[in-house]
Design an enzyme around this catalytic site. Structure first.
Site, PDB file in Angstrom:
ATOM      1  CG  ASP A 197      -0.243  -0.017   2.565  1.00  0.00           C
ATOM      2  OD1 ASP A 197       0.996  -0.158   2.612  1.00  0.00           O
ATOM      3  OD2 ASP A 197      -0.951   0.107   3.589  1.00  0.00           O
ATOM      4  CE  LYS A 202       6.845  -4.320  -3.873  1.00  0.00           C
ATOM      5  NZ  LYS A 202       7.173  -5.751  -4.155  1.00  0.00           N
TER       6      LYS A 202
HETATM    7  P1  NAD Z   1      11.500 -10.006   3.044  1.00  0.00           P
HETATM    8  O1  NAD Z   1      12.499  -8.902   2.986  1.00  0.00           O
HETATM    9  O2  NAD Z   1      11.265 -10.712   4.334  1.00  0.00           O
HETATM   10  O3  NAD Z   1      11.872 -11.143   1.966  1.00  0.00           O
HETATM   11  C1  NAD Z   1      12.296 -10.843   0.675  1.00  0.00           C
HETATM   12  C2  NAD Z   1      12.852 -12.128   0.059  1.00  0.00           C
HETATM   13  O4  NAD Z   1      13.259 -11.827  -1.295  1.00  0.00           O
HETATM   14  C3  NAD Z   1      14.083 -12.673   0.779  1.00  0.00           C
HETATM   15  O5  NAD Z   1      13.970 -14.067   0.958  1.00  0.00           O
HETATM   16  C4  NAD Z   1      15.239 -12.330  -0.169  1.00  0.00           C
HETATM   17  O6  NAD Z   1      16.315 -13.238  -0.089  1.00  0.00           O
HETATM   18  C5  NAD Z   1      14.548 -12.391  -1.517  1.00  0.00           C
HETATM   19  N1  NAD Z   1      15.227 -11.594  -2.548  1.00  0.00           N
HETATM   20  C6  NAD Z   1      15.651 -10.309  -2.443  1.00  0.00           C
HETATM   21  N2  NAD Z   1      16.263  -9.939  -3.589  1.00  0.00           N
HETATM   22  C7  NAD Z   1      16.192 -10.996  -4.443  1.00  0.00           C
HETATM   23  C8  NAD Z   1      16.623 -11.217  -5.779  1.00  0.00           C
HETATM   24  N3  NAD Z   1      17.268 -10.262  -6.463  1.00  0.00           N
HETATM   25  N4  NAD Z   1      16.393 -12.419  -6.355  1.00  0.00           N
HETATM   26  C9  NAD Z   1      15.746 -13.401  -5.661  1.00  0.00           C
HETATM   27  N5  NAD Z   1      15.321 -13.238  -4.379  1.00  0.00           N
HETATM   28  C10 NAD Z   1      15.545 -12.055  -3.776  1.00  0.00           C
HETATM   29  O7  NAD Z   1      10.146  -9.371   2.473  1.00  0.00           O
HETATM   30  P2  NAD Z   1       8.634  -9.654   2.899  1.00  0.00           P
HETATM   31  O8  NAD Z   1       8.300  -8.793   4.055  1.00  0.00           O
HETATM   32  O9  NAD Z   1       8.429 -11.121   2.971  1.00  0.00           O
HETATM   33  O10 NAD Z   1       7.890  -9.062   1.615  1.00  0.00           O
HETATM   34  C11 NAD Z   1       7.640  -9.872   0.482  1.00  0.00           C
HETATM   35  C12 NAD Z   1       6.946  -9.041  -0.582  1.00  0.00           C
HETATM   36  O11 NAD Z   1       5.732  -8.496  -0.062  1.00  0.00           O
HETATM   37  C13 NAD Z   1       7.771  -7.846  -1.067  1.00  0.00           C
HETATM   38  O12 NAD Z   1       7.592  -7.734  -2.450  1.00  0.00           O
HETATM   39  C14 NAD Z   1       7.165  -6.663  -0.331  1.00  0.00           C
HETATM   40  O13 NAD Z   1       7.305  -5.483  -1.093  1.00  0.00           O
HETATM   41  C15 NAD Z   1       5.724  -7.086  -0.224  1.00  0.00           C
HETATM   42  N6  NAD Z   1       4.975  -6.541   0.924  1.00  0.00           N
HETATM   43  C16 NAD Z   1       5.488  -6.638   2.203  1.00  0.00           C
HETATM   44  C17 NAD Z   1       4.743  -6.152   3.275  1.00  0.00           C
HETATM   45  C18 NAD Z   1       5.252  -6.268   4.695  1.00  0.00           C
HETATM   46  O14 NAD Z   1       4.641  -5.716   5.610  1.00  0.00           O
HETATM   47  N7  NAD Z   1       6.341  -6.984   4.960  1.00  0.00           N
HETATM   48  C19 NAD Z   1       3.500  -5.560   3.062  1.00  0.00           C
HETATM   49  C20 NAD Z   1       3.006  -5.494   1.740  1.00  0.00           C
HETATM   50  C21 NAD Z   1       3.757  -5.985   0.685  1.00  0.00           C
END
Ligand code: NAD
Ligand code: TYD
Length: 356
Positions: free
Chosen positions: A135, A163
């Site tokens: 968001d 994003k």
């Molecule tokens: P996180 O940081 O815990 O995990 C990200 C993962 O992506 C990790 O395992 C990392 O190793 C992997 N990664 C990073 N760069 C990479 C690359 N170049 N190639 C392959 N793998 C790669 O993130 P999260 O909190 O689990 O978020 C996951 C998704 O959800 C993201 O796209 C984030 O923008 C979105 N999101 C997160 C939240 C939140 O509150 N955490 C809310 C809404 C959306």
């Protein structure tokens, strides 16, 4: 048995999604993850050793490797979560965010398009590219109003603008090439296995260590909190039943100031794990300099996903946050390995033989 690619499956939300899909479906999951500091295969617990989980230690920016994975596994779709995800890190070093979130998503779109173009008609029609977003792309709300699927983009941080860029690329690939895409924009998640740089786990672990609880500014910024398993259930619904080309906002209608979140965590810890010196955890709260460009308020209107797909969260903030605190209290090995860096050796000890 269908094969689905999950990128970022060793991260916080991706690992929760894999645990759900291994338990609830018969899908074969190819987990594509570069294992940055945020990637932790230890978070996959039992699901990680299921034969339907195949781990590939791959950077999504590597086009040749992505092409080879598509050719080898012939997936029916992809749920793309891999990203650099922490706002504070994006402020100190935006480069990785541009590379993974924008170039990585572009690379994945192109690899997916090349593979999808070669599919027979029924498989082409059934294919889905589901992009998992935030968001934060909508910017910052004032005291009233909610983000919806039609809110104009207005990202403010290097993270949210990277994003937003990736969301625009995904929509462009749908409009221009007809790739069947889905986008979800979710509010702040919390729950087990979250890396302790984000507010909730950072506060729990600092409190347990007797360290200061750093509150940015006055602690009155507002986030709309959602338990991670409610998010992953929404992702599965959208992937299976969402309308190609559509966007779905996901949120828990749990608006809280950061101070309310920290106070809730402190009182839960006082009850579940009283400090040995009898001191209330709230005494550790410390005001620190505000985050530059700190977004004031996020809040999601999730009516569309509720009306179209029947999704609603199962956890209240009270039930979800208590489960979360209890999980961090009960999973000291995971925490110790994260804090010591030991989790980074997990791949050598457990997965080396199973990499593809
Ligand atoms: P996180 O940081 O815990 O995990 C990200 C993962 O992506 C990790 O395992 C990392 O190793 C992997 N990664 C990073 N760069 C990479 C690359 N170049 N190639 C392959 N793998 C790669 O993130 P999260 O909190 O689990 O978020 C996951 C998704 O959800 C993201 O796209 C984030 O923008 C979105 N999101 C997160 C939240 C939140 O509150 N955490 C809310 C809404 C959306
Ligand atoms: P965070 O978990 O980093 O998520 P996001 O920035 O994506 O919303 O931060 C949530 C809120 O908590 C945000 O308003 C910043 C604030 N915050 C603190 O006050 N202290 C902290 O140590 C952290 C990490 C965050």
């Amino acid at each position: 048995m269908k094969t689905v690619f999950i990128t970022g499956g060793a991260g916080f939300i991706g690992s929760a999604l894999i645990r759900l899909l291994i338990a609830e479906t018969n899908w074969r999951i190819v987990n594509i993850d570069k294992l940055t500091y945020a990637g932790n295969l230890e978070s996959l617990a039992d699901a990680g050793s299921n034969p339907r989980h195949i781990f590939s230690h791959t950077d999504i920016c590597d086009r040749a490797a992505m092409d080879a994975l598509f050719a080898a596994h012939q997936p029916c779709g992809i749920i793309h979560l891999a990203a650099e995800s922490h706002v504070d890190r994006s402020i100190h070093g935006p480069g990785d965010f541009i590379q993974t979130n924008i170039t990585g998503t572009y690379t994945l779109l192109e690899a997916a398009r090349a593979y999808w173009s070669g599919l027979a008609e029924p498989e082409r029609r059934a294919f889905r590219f589901h992009h998992v977003s935030t968001d934060e792309v909508f910017g910052s709300l004032g005291a009233t109003g909610l983000f919806t699927e039609t809110t104009a983009y207005d990202p403010r941080s290097p993270y949210s603008s990277s994003k937003a860029s990736s969301d625009h690329l995904v929509r462009a690939w749908q409009h221009t090439y007809g790739l069947p895409t889905l986008i979800t924009n979710c509010s702040n998640n919390y729950g087990p296995y979250q890396f302790p740089e984000k507010l909730v786990p950072l506060m729990i672990l600092n409190a347990l260590a007797g360290k200061p609880l750093p509150i940015y500014g006055k602690g009155d910024n507002i986030r709309d909190w959602l338990y991670v398993d409610d998010h992953t259930r929404a992702l599965q619904l959208v992937f299976e039943h969402g309308q190609p080309g559509d966007t779905y906002c996901i949120g828990g209608r749990n608006e809280m100031t950061n101070m309310q979140v920290v106070d809730t965590l402190c009182s839960l810890l006082d009850r579940l794990h009283p400090g040995s010196n009898g001191q209330a955890y709230a005494t550790l709260k410390t005001f620190v300099a505000d985050r530059p460009g700190h977004d004031r308020r996020y809040a999601i209107d999730a009516n569309k996903i509720a009306a179209d797909l029947g999704w609603k969260p199962q956890e209240t903030f009270e039930s979800g946050i208590e489960k979360t605190v209890a999980w961090y209290l009960g999973n000291t090995e995971w925490i110790t390995h994260v804090q010591s860096g030991e989790y980074r050796n997990w791949i050598d000890r457990n997965y080396a033989k199973r990499q593809s």
